[in-house]
Design a protein around this motif. Sequence first.
Motif, mmCIF file in Angstrom:
data_model
loop_
_atom_site.group_PDB
_atom_site.id
_atom_site.type_symbol
_atom_site.label_atom_id
_atom_site.label_comp_id
_atom_site.label_asym_id
_atom_site.label_seq_id
_atom_site.Cartn_x
_atom_site.Cartn_y
_atom_site.Cartn_z
ATOM 1 N N VAL A 30 72.017 24.881 11.812
ATOM 2 C CA VAL A 30 70.596 25.219 11.946
ATOM 3 C C VAL A 30 69.842 24.068 12.624
ATOM 4 O O VAL A 30 69.037 24.291 13.533
ATOM 5 C CB VAL A 30 69.983 25.512 10.560
ATOM 6 C CG1 VAL A 30 68.464 25.572 10.628
ATOM 7 C CG2 VAL A 30 70.554 26.807 9.997
ATOM 8 N N PHE A 82 62.198 29.919 9.019
ATOM 9 C CA PHE A 82 62.385 28.484 9.179
ATOM 10 C C PHE A 82 62.850 28.163 10.601
ATOM 11 O O PHE A 82 62.310 27.290 11.276
ATOM 12 C CB PHE A 82 63.402 27.983 8.154
ATOM 13 C CG PHE A 82 63.687 26.503 8.221
ATOM 14 C CD1 PHE A 82 62.926 25.602 7.483
ATOM 15 C CD2 PHE A 82 64.713 26.013 9.008
ATOM 16 C CE1 PHE A 82 63.183 24.242 7.541
ATOM 17 C CE2 PHE A 82 64.983 24.651 9.077
ATOM 18 C CZ PHE A 82 64.216 23.761 8.343
ATOM 19 N N MET A 83 63.854 28.912 11.061
ATOM 20 C CA MET A 83 64.410 28.634 12.394
ATOM 21 C C MET A 83 63.405 28.914 13.502
ATOM 22 O O MET A 83 63.303 28.159 14.464
ATOM 23 C CB MET A 83 65.691 29.452 12.618
ATOM 24 C CG MET A 83 66.860 28.921 11.818
ATOM 25 S SD MET A 83 68.420 29.740 12.231
ATOM 26 C CE MET A 83 68.842 28.960 13.792
ATOM 27 N N TYR A 135 73.588 24.155 7.430
ATOM 28 C CA TYR A 135 72.380 23.391 7.770
ATOM 29 C C TYR A 135 72.584 22.559 9.026
ATOM 30 O O TYR A 135 71.689 22.416 9.854
ATOM 31 C CB TYR A 135 71.929 22.520 6.596
ATOM 32 C CG TYR A 135 71.042 23.272 5.646
ATOM 33 C CD1 TYR A 135 69.692 23.454 5.927
ATOM 34 C CD2 TYR A 135 71.552 23.848 4.488
ATOM 35 C CE1 TYR A 135 68.871 24.173 5.071
ATOM 36 C CE2 TYR A 135 70.746 24.573 3.634
ATOM 37 C CZ TYR A 135 69.407 24.725 3.928
ATOM 38 O OH TYR A 135 68.595 25.450 3.091
ATOM 39 N N GLY A 190 65.417 31.780 5.893
ATOM 40 C CA GLY A 190 66.099 31.050 6.956
ATOM 41 C C GLY A 190 65.609 31.395 8.347
ATOM 42 O O GLY A 190 65.448 30.530 9.197
ATOM 43 N N ARG A 191 65.364 32.700 8.574
ATOM 44 C CA ARG A 191 64.919 33.133 9.916
ATOM 45 C C ARG A 191 63.570 32.535 10.270
ATOM 46 O O ARG A 191 63.357 32.031 11.364
ATOM 47 C CB ARG A 191 64.832 34.661 9.979
ATOM 48 C CG ARG A 191 66.137 35.353 9.769
ATOM 49 C CD ARG A 191 66.869 35.587 11.088
ATOM 50 N NE ARG A 191 68.300 35.585 10.823
ATOM 51 C CZ ARG A 191 69.242 35.532 11.746
ATOM 52 N NH1 ARG A 191 68.911 35.470 13.013
ATOM 53 N NH2 ARG A 191 70.504 35.507 11.424
ATOM 54 N N VAL A 223 66.125 26.290 1.674
ATOM 55 C CA VAL A 223 65.182 27.091 2.447
ATOM 56 C C VAL A 223 65.274 28.523 1.943
ATOM 57 O O VAL A 223 66.365 29.015 1.680
ATOM 58 C CB VAL A 223 65.533 27.030 3.950
ATOM 59 C CG1 VAL A 223 64.805 28.093 4.725
ATOM 60 C CG2 VAL A 223 65.218 25.651 4.506
ATOM 61 N N LYS A 224 64.117 29.171 1.767
ATOM 62 C CA LYS A 224 64.155 30.536 1.237
ATOM 63 C C LYS A 224 64.335 31.555 2.340
ATOM 64 O O LYS A 224 65.178 32.429 2.276
ATOM 65 C CB LYS A 224 62.876 30.824 0.456
ATOM 66 C CG LYS A 224 62.946 30.328 -0.988
ATOM 67 C CD LYS A 224 61.641 30.630 -1.728
ATOM 68 C CE LYS A 224 61.638 29.904 -3.079
ATOM 69 N NZ LYS A 224 60.272 29.764 -3.603
ATOM 70 N N GLN A 276 70.895 32.340 3.193
ATOM 71 C CA GLN A 276 69.565 31.969 3.690
ATOM 72 C C GLN A 276 69.380 32.282 5.171
ATOM 73 O O GLN A 276 68.324 32.739 5.581
ATOM 74 C CB GLN A 276 69.319 30.464 3.498
ATOM 75 C CG GLN A 276 68.602 30.116 2.233
ATOM 76 C CD GLN A 276 69.526 30.198 1.038
ATOM 77 O OE1 GLN A 276 70.669 29.757 1.100
ATOM 78 N NE2 GLN A 276 69.046 30.796 -0.022
ATOM 79 N N PHE A 277 70.381 31.978 5.963
ATOM 80 C CA PHE A 277 70.190 32.014 7.416
ATOM 81 C C PHE A 277 70.855 33.203 8.101
ATOM 82 O O PHE A 277 70.714 33.388 9.292
ATOM 83 C CB PHE A 277 70.673 30.701 8.034
ATOM 84 C CG PHE A 277 69.848 29.516 7.614
ATOM 85 C CD1 PHE A 277 68.624 29.260 8.212
ATOM 86 C CD2 PHE A 277 70.264 28.695 6.587
ATOM 87 C CE1 PHE A 277 67.846 28.188 7.812
ATOM 88 C CE2 PHE A 277 69.489 27.621 6.178
ATOM 89 C CZ PHE A 277 68.277 27.364 6.786
#
Lengths: 254, 474
Positions: B281, B236-237, B278, B233-234, B230-231, A132-133
């Motif tokens: 993040v 979201f961040m 997470y 991630g970028r 979260v689908k 995801q990240f």
Amino acid sequence: MAKEEALKVIEDVLKSGRTALVEYEAKQVLKAYGLPVPDEKLAKTLDEALKYAEEIGYPVAMKLMSPQILHKSDAKVVMLNIKSPEELKQKWEEIHENARKYRPDAEILGVLIAPMLRPGREIIIGVTEDPQFGHAIMFGLGGIFVEVLKDVTFRIIPITERDTRKMITEIRGYPILAGARGEEPADIDAIVDMLLKVSQLVDELRDYIKEMDLNPVFVYEKGKGAVIVDARIIAKIPEEKKEEIGVEYKERCA
Amino acid sequence: MAEKIVEELRPFFDPKAVAIIGATDKKGKVGNVIFENFRMNKERGIFKGNIYPVNPKLDEIEGYKVYHSVKELPDDTDLAVIAIPAKFVPATMKDIAEKGIKAVVIITGGFGELGEEGKKMEREIYEIAKAHGIRVIGPNCVGVYVPDTGVDTVFLPEEKMDRPKSGPIAFVSQSGAFAAAMLDWAAMAGIGIGKMVSYGNKIDVDDADLMEYFIHDDEIKVATFYIEGVKDGRKFMEAAKKITKVKPVIALKSGRTEYGAKAASSHTGSLAGADTIYDAVFKQTGIIRAEDFEHMFDLAKAFAALGHKLPKGDRIGIITDGGGAGVMASDAVAKFGLKMAELSEDTIKFLKENFPPHAVAGNPTDVVGDTDAERYRIAIEAFTKDPNVDAIVVIVLFQVPLLEEEKIIEILADYQKKTDKPIVAVAMGGRKTDRYARMLEEKGVPVYPTPERGVRAMEGLVRYAEYLRKVKEE
């Protein structure tokens, strides 16, 4: 500049049909980004080994590099504290024999001739890719702290200096770096510098890097720096390069 | 960009006219509950827009004209709520696109969560939405609840689920069941919710979109998220980093299992479970991680009341009328990595001069069991003036005989307004205590039922303040 240099190493490895870089290759990549790797050389022949050992100065360490032998200690292909050319000659035979015993098909890229390093406080720096990240960087103390206590911390790449300082102080083992029981504090700035450089490296080469372990890294006293003792990088072929590199990759793997 | 997201999401929270597709007169059906929610709120004068039920088989519900298809809807329709079986949704989306409606809540379940067939339909819906600039909440969700504007797509009828009053907390939840239970609980606990969004399978509107929106939403002082995954991630961040500079975000992340371990071939990979990632993040983006449901709302309550005056440091002063409670609070200060404030000599002197000899001037300051409200006032006065104290936890055991309840409530509320140091109260007890706690909260002093929870809420304020300071330095 750093990027091109590192990329060449990785692409050559990918083209040779591998994704796992051997220690020597991984360190070439790290070196390109100014990370502290020891002054070591890859000897293809015994004569080269003797010459490099002379240059580096005895005692030296020998590590056999083979894509098929990633756990070098298990295969007994690491020889430490070699004090003379005679000893080096003898260990040269032994190390190759051990490799053949461990993996008869092992392809041998050479033997790394490295200076014996003064032990420091051991840390680990790692990189992994989250679905995801994206890439995340890990920091922790080495040895038992990571093996048993899992005392490590993560951040998503790229990281800022603030992130690195927070990472270092938030692990439970931080007092060991800060200088517990009268020990001198470790070179925290050197750790910050390494974390930032790894972050930059991975950020720039994100399409090529899957995982990375710098383990152990010796950190010396404040102002004395640090050195990456062993390193591992697992590369990947980026989408857009799949055709170009992928063909050769498949051929070699078949 | 900023205005774009506000403009896009506005109809979800404050529509001019809502079409309820699948509205019915059959009591208890989803399409009936949602219609009734809007109808009741219209009757109460809260919902000010128009309500257009859509159902091909009906002509009228409760005096409202029923439209037989989306195509017949009046042109002011800017929000469509869909509560019809999944297989009809894609076709309805086409009608919605043609009609030019730009905001859709799909309540209907039976999509991606059921497998490949459902996922295909979701993709189809998303393609239509994307092509026509439609924003979609859902499917498989309870949608939106906004007490101020009367938007309520929660298909749990009022007789089974209480609705919370309006307040400065936004609550976002992937899970509909969790969202509904939370609203019900918040109503009971007297916690005000300004906006609730439950997005279910989130084929379109996601956490990042909502964060972007809340940045510009003046009604919302603190945003809470219940996240399962979260689908992007970028995205979201990026959104999280932006909003946390402006207002606090609290997240409760479920699913603390390690999924990364299997695939990993390196040391690092084997240690990088979903949860550790997470954690990273949240730390990097300044999101405050709640350990559980209770913690999430303890934090939300503290931020809602005190977000405008965060502590300048981590030195906590404790005032109590019970020694044991003071010790519990001190333990909590240590446990959460805060510091016990070292009171200045002036404070100690002032307290000793004004206290009877058996009261304890220190940190904690113990006004002891024969206290009256005035003794509390003296202690609070001293703490607010002491430069060594950053934040104050006042433990009030309302049960002690001489304490005038209303007076101590007035004093706490008064100092909360006067001082720039945040004050949280702790009141342990039963029914009577609960009543006083409510009165205190009405006056802007968040109250917690145990010293540990009070201190932990304060910890959230301290950490967020630290984050803001560091971000500003960069």
